[in-house]
Design an enzyme around this catalytic site. Structure first.
Site, PDB file in Angstrom:
ATOM      1  N   SER A 105       0.840  -1.198   0.000  1.00  0.00           N
ATOM      2  CA  SER A 105       0.000   0.000   0.000  1.00  0.00           C
ATOM      3  C   SER A 105       0.872   1.244   0.000  1.00  0.00           C
ATOM      4  CB  SER A 105      -0.878   0.000   1.254  1.00  0.00           C
ATOM      5  OG  SER A 105      -1.476   1.270   1.453  1.00  0.00           O
ATOM      6  N   TYR A 133      -2.212   6.064  -4.921  1.00  0.00           N
ATOM      7  CA  TYR A 133      -3.280   7.059  -5.098  1.00  0.00           C
ATOM      8  C   TYR A 133      -2.646   8.215  -5.871  1.00  0.00           C
ATOM      9  CZ  TYR A 133      -6.100   4.782  -1.435  1.00  0.00           C
ATOM     10  OH  TYR A 133      -6.840   3.902  -0.697  1.00  0.00           O
ATOM     11  N   THR A 159      -5.372   3.039  -7.470  1.00  0.00           N
ATOM     12  CA  THR A 159      -6.715   2.968  -6.874  1.00  0.00           C
ATOM     13  C   THR A 159      -7.531   4.164  -7.340  1.00  0.00           C
ATOM     14  OG1 THR A 159      -5.788   1.805  -4.971  1.00  0.00           O
ATOM     15  CG2 THR A 159      -7.973   2.792  -4.687  1.00  0.00           C
ATOM     16  N   LYS A 227      -7.509  -0.148  -9.988  1.00  0.00           N
ATOM     17  CA  LYS A 227      -8.219  -0.830  -8.909  1.00  0.00           C
ATOM     18  C   LYS A 227      -9.471  -0.037  -8.561  1.00  0.00           C
ATOM     19  CE  LYS A 227      -7.469  -2.497  -4.146  1.00  0.00           C
ATOM     20  NZ  LYS A 227      -8.192  -1.651  -3.196  1.00  0.00           N
ATOM     21  N   HIS A 251     -13.184  -2.127  -2.907  1.00  0.00           N
ATOM     22  CA  HIS A 251     -12.403  -1.664  -1.755  1.00  0.00           C
ATOM     23  C   HIS A 251     -12.885  -2.375  -0.484  1.00  0.00           C
ATOM     24  CE1 HIS A 251      -9.620   1.978  -1.203  1.00  0.00           C
ATOM     25  NE2 HIS A 251      -9.605   1.407  -0.025  1.00  0.00           N
TER      26      HIS A 251
HETATM   27  C1  LIG Z   1      -7.517  -2.359   6.757  1.00  0.00           C
HETATM   28  C2  LIG Z   1      -7.616  -2.139   5.274  1.00  0.00           C
HETATM   29  C3  LIG Z   1      -6.779  -1.215   4.668  1.00  0.00           C
HETATM   30  C4  LIG Z   1      -6.847  -1.022   3.290  1.00  0.00           C
HETATM   31  N1  LIG Z   1      -5.980  -0.155   2.707  1.00  0.00           N
HETATM   32  C5  LIG Z   1      -6.014   0.015   1.361  1.00  0.00           C
HETATM   33  C6  LIG Z   1      -5.086   0.875   0.726  1.00  0.00           C
HETATM   34  O1  LIG Z   1      -4.216   1.464   1.368  1.00  0.00           O
HETATM   35  N2  LIG Z   1      -5.190   1.039  -0.611  1.00  0.00           N
HETATM   36  C7  LIG Z   1      -6.143   0.386  -1.351  1.00  0.00           C
HETATM   37  O2  LIG Z   1      -6.207   0.565  -2.560  1.00  0.00           O
HETATM   38  N3  LIG Z   1      -7.010  -0.467  -0.776  1.00  0.00           N
HETATM   39  C8  LIG Z   1      -6.971  -0.655   0.555  1.00  0.00           C
HETATM   40  N4  LIG Z   1      -7.852  -1.540   1.136  1.00  0.00           N
HETATM   41  C9  LIG Z   1      -8.767  -2.350   0.292  1.00  0.00           C
HETATM   42  C10 LIG Z   1      -8.106  -3.693  -0.075  1.00  0.00           C
HETATM   43  O3  LIG Z   1      -7.071  -3.496  -1.001  1.00  0.00           O
HETATM   44  C11 LIG Z   1      -9.088  -4.679  -0.734  1.00  0.00           C
HETATM   45  O4  LIG Z   1      -9.689  -4.080  -1.872  1.00  0.00           O
HETATM   46  C12 LIG Z   1     -10.182  -5.218   0.168  1.00  0.00           C
HETATM   47  O5  LIG Z   1      -9.750  -5.328   1.502  1.00  0.00           O
HETATM   48  C13 LIG Z   1     -10.613  -6.586  -0.356  1.00  0.00           C
HETATM   49  O6  LIG Z   1     -11.656  -7.104   0.357  1.00  0.00           O
HETATM   50  P1  LIG Z   1     -11.505  -8.193   1.559  1.00  0.00           P
HETATM   51  O7  LIG Z   1     -11.000  -7.416   2.732  1.00  0.00           O
HETATM   52  O8  LIG Z   1     -12.908  -8.664   1.719  1.00  0.00           O
HETATM   53  O9  LIG Z   1     -10.563  -9.283   1.116  1.00  0.00           O
HETATM   54  C14 LIG Z   1      -7.798  -1.733   2.509  1.00  0.00           C
HETATM   55  C15 LIG Z   1      -8.645  -2.655   3.142  1.00  0.00           C
HETATM   56  C16 LIG Z   1      -8.560  -2.872   4.505  1.00  0.00           C
HETATM   57  C17 LIG Z   1      -9.473  -3.898   5.147  1.00  0.00           C
HETATM   58  O1  LIG Z   2      -8.622   2.004   4.798  1.00  0.00           O
HETATM   59  C1  LIG Z   2      -8.616   1.946   3.563  1.00  0.00           C
HETATM   60  O2  LIG Z   2      -9.407   1.236   2.933  1.00  0.00           O
HETATM   61  C2  LIG Z   2      -7.655   2.713   2.796  1.00  0.00           C
HETATM   62  O3  LIG Z   2      -7.691   2.590   1.615  1.00  0.00           O
HETATM   63  C3  LIG Z   2      -6.645   3.623   3.410  1.00  0.00           C
HETATM   64  C4  LIG Z   2      -6.001   4.541   2.611  1.00  0.00           C
HETATM   65  C5  LIG Z   2      -5.094   5.414   3.163  1.00  0.00           C
HETATM   66  C6  LIG Z   2      -4.799   5.366   4.492  1.00  0.00           C
HETATM   67  C7  LIG Z   2      -5.414   4.444   5.278  1.00  0.00           C
HETATM   68  C8  LIG Z   2      -6.327   3.560   4.751  1.00  0.00           C
END
Ligand SMILES: Cc1cc2nc3c(=O)[nH]c(=O)nc-3n(C[C@H](O)[C@H](O)[C@H](O)COP(=O)(O)O)c2cc1C
Ligand SMILES: O=C(O)C(=O)c1ccccc1
Length: 378
Positions: A105, A133, A159, A227, A251
């Site tokens: 990430s 991003y 994303t 994404k 997401h």
């Molecule tokens: C705690 C957490 C943090 C996430 N952070 C990001 C992120 O920084 N960037 C991003 O594109 N997606 C982020 N996502 C989305 C994940 O990439 C992903 O699309 C999603 O968790 C998939 O679904 P699942 O949790 O049911 O497997 C985050 C999801 C979670 C649960």
């Molecule tokens: O929490 C998230 O889903 C996420 O995409 C994110 C993005 C930047 C900072 C922290 C979380």
């Protein structure tokens, strides 16, 4: 001991601060889409073939030039140090051991260069991708891309579903808006003079448009996946603007609530791109059968988000290792039970939407048995 992906969640919940549990488990608004993702897998059925398997099954894939030993990617998740002290270093070592592609990430708590070094220090040739991003300040964006390229990342995942931050109402209620003292978004440190790596440095940018994707295509040779494209018309536009792949994702239900489950959108998105670019799907993947359903319907691979956070919280590197082994074993077992020798044998005819419905019969009084004449004493 954890025997299923769900067991890791239960174990992590026992260990973690409830505020951090909410951050991981939570989604946007009423969390309707969070629930929809998992439920969609449960609604589909598998229809196996028999007497045509093989003793060993091939789980290898090559995705946009990156080779992996399983078709399960670690979707990008922020803040790994929030749940385990070594953070992303532990995660990437486990991914490397499993031969799985990890998508770091942009909001990681270890710098992407250090994550890549930790992966290289293992003997695995597992690949690291970087999630971005796009920032309205293009110089900042270019500097971030350079950090990913210099680290040796082999693809960029942009994303595009976050023009504004998703409304995580649990986080609002809990007052969770930033990393605790001592933790930073390391990729953001010193991008501009004096930048300290605060989460709020990340600009979620409603003004982004397709020209930014064209621009990005011009600044990097790396394959670019988008994404968060959900509309089939946007999938066609993505191809036209040179995207090399899509990560079909809502997401994890954390951005716009009430969008469909990703699995439900897969056929439409596949039809829109018509084989021109690969589709990776994430959201609700928790079982080997889920992986098989997505791949049989035409996804090239799947991603997991929350399960990685739970496993990391439960057991660090070892936890994520066991999570990936578990999913690999379940996937292998499902392939065997479906009569598949490898991923190439997964075809849409193995998946069904239930056609069964009970045939309405005459109402029968409770306690009576219609076969014997309505409960009459004979
Ligand atoms: C705690 C957490 C943090 C996430 N952070 C990001 C992120 O920084 N960037 C991003 O594109 N997606 C982020 N996502 C989305 C994940 O990439 C992903 O699309 C999603 O968790 C998939 O679904 P699942 O949790 O049911 O497997 C985050 C999801 C979670 C649960
Ligand atoms: O929490 C998230 O889903 C996420 O995409 C994110 C993005 C930047 C900072 C922290 C979380």
């Amino acid at each position: 001991m954890q025997h299923t992906v769900h067991d890791f969640e239960a174990a992590a919940r026992d260990k973690l601060d409830p505020v951090h549990v909410d951050f991981i488990a939570g989604g946007a608004r009423d969390e309707i889409t969070v629930r929809a993702n998992e439920a969609a897998f449960g609604r589909l059925q598998l229809l196996p073939r028999v007497l045509r398997g093989s003793a060993v099954r091939d789980l290898d894939i090559t995705l946009l030039g990156s080779r992996a030993r399983m078709p399960v990617l670690l979707s990008p998740t922020a803040f790994h140090k929030l749940v385990y002290p070594e953070g992303e270093l532990a995660t990437v070592r486990a991914a490397a051991a499993a031969g799985a592609i990890m998508i770091a990430s942009m909001a990681s708590t270890v710098a992407v260069g250090e994550i890549a070094d930790a992966a290289r220090a293992t003997d695995s040739d597992a690949q690291l991708w970087f999630q971005l991003y796009i920032q309205p300040d293009l110089e900042i964006t270019e500097a971030l891309v350079r950090r990913a390229v210099d680290a040796g990342c082999t693809a960029l995942v942009v994303t595009v579903d976050s023009p504004v931050l998703g409304a995580g109402e649990r986080n609002r209620r809990n007052g969770f808006h930033d990393l605790p003292p001592g933790l930073r978004c390391e990729n953001l440190v010193d991008l501009r003079d004096g930048e300290r790596g605060h989460v709020r440095q990340i600009a979620m940018s409603p003004e982004l448009n397709w020209e930014h994707i064209d621009w990005l295509r011009g600044v990097t040779e790396l394959p670019v996946l988008l994404k968060g494209v959900l509309h089939p018309e946007d999938a066609r536009l993505a191809v036209r603007h040179g995207a090399d792949g899509l990560l079909l994702s809502n997401h994890g239900g954390r951005q716009l609530d009430t969008v469909p489950a990703t699995l439900e959108l897969l056929p439409e998105i596949l039809a829109a791109v018509a084989g021109r670019i690969p589709i990776v799907l994430d959201g609700g993947v928790r079982r080997g059968t889920d992986v098989v359903k997505a791949l049989a319907l035409g996804a090239s691979a799947v991603g997991i988000g929350r399960p990685v956070m739970w496993a990391l919280a439960q057991g660090g590197e070892e936890g994520v290792r066991r999570l990936l082994e578990l999913l690999r074993d379940e996937l292998d077992d499902t392939l065997a039970l479906c009569g598949a020798s490898g991923l190439a044998d997964l075809t849409p005819d193995l998946v069904r939407v239930p056609a069964w419905a009970p045939v309405p019969g005459p109402a029968v009084a409770p306690g009576s048995d219609h076969r014997f004449g309505g409960g009459a004493v004979v």
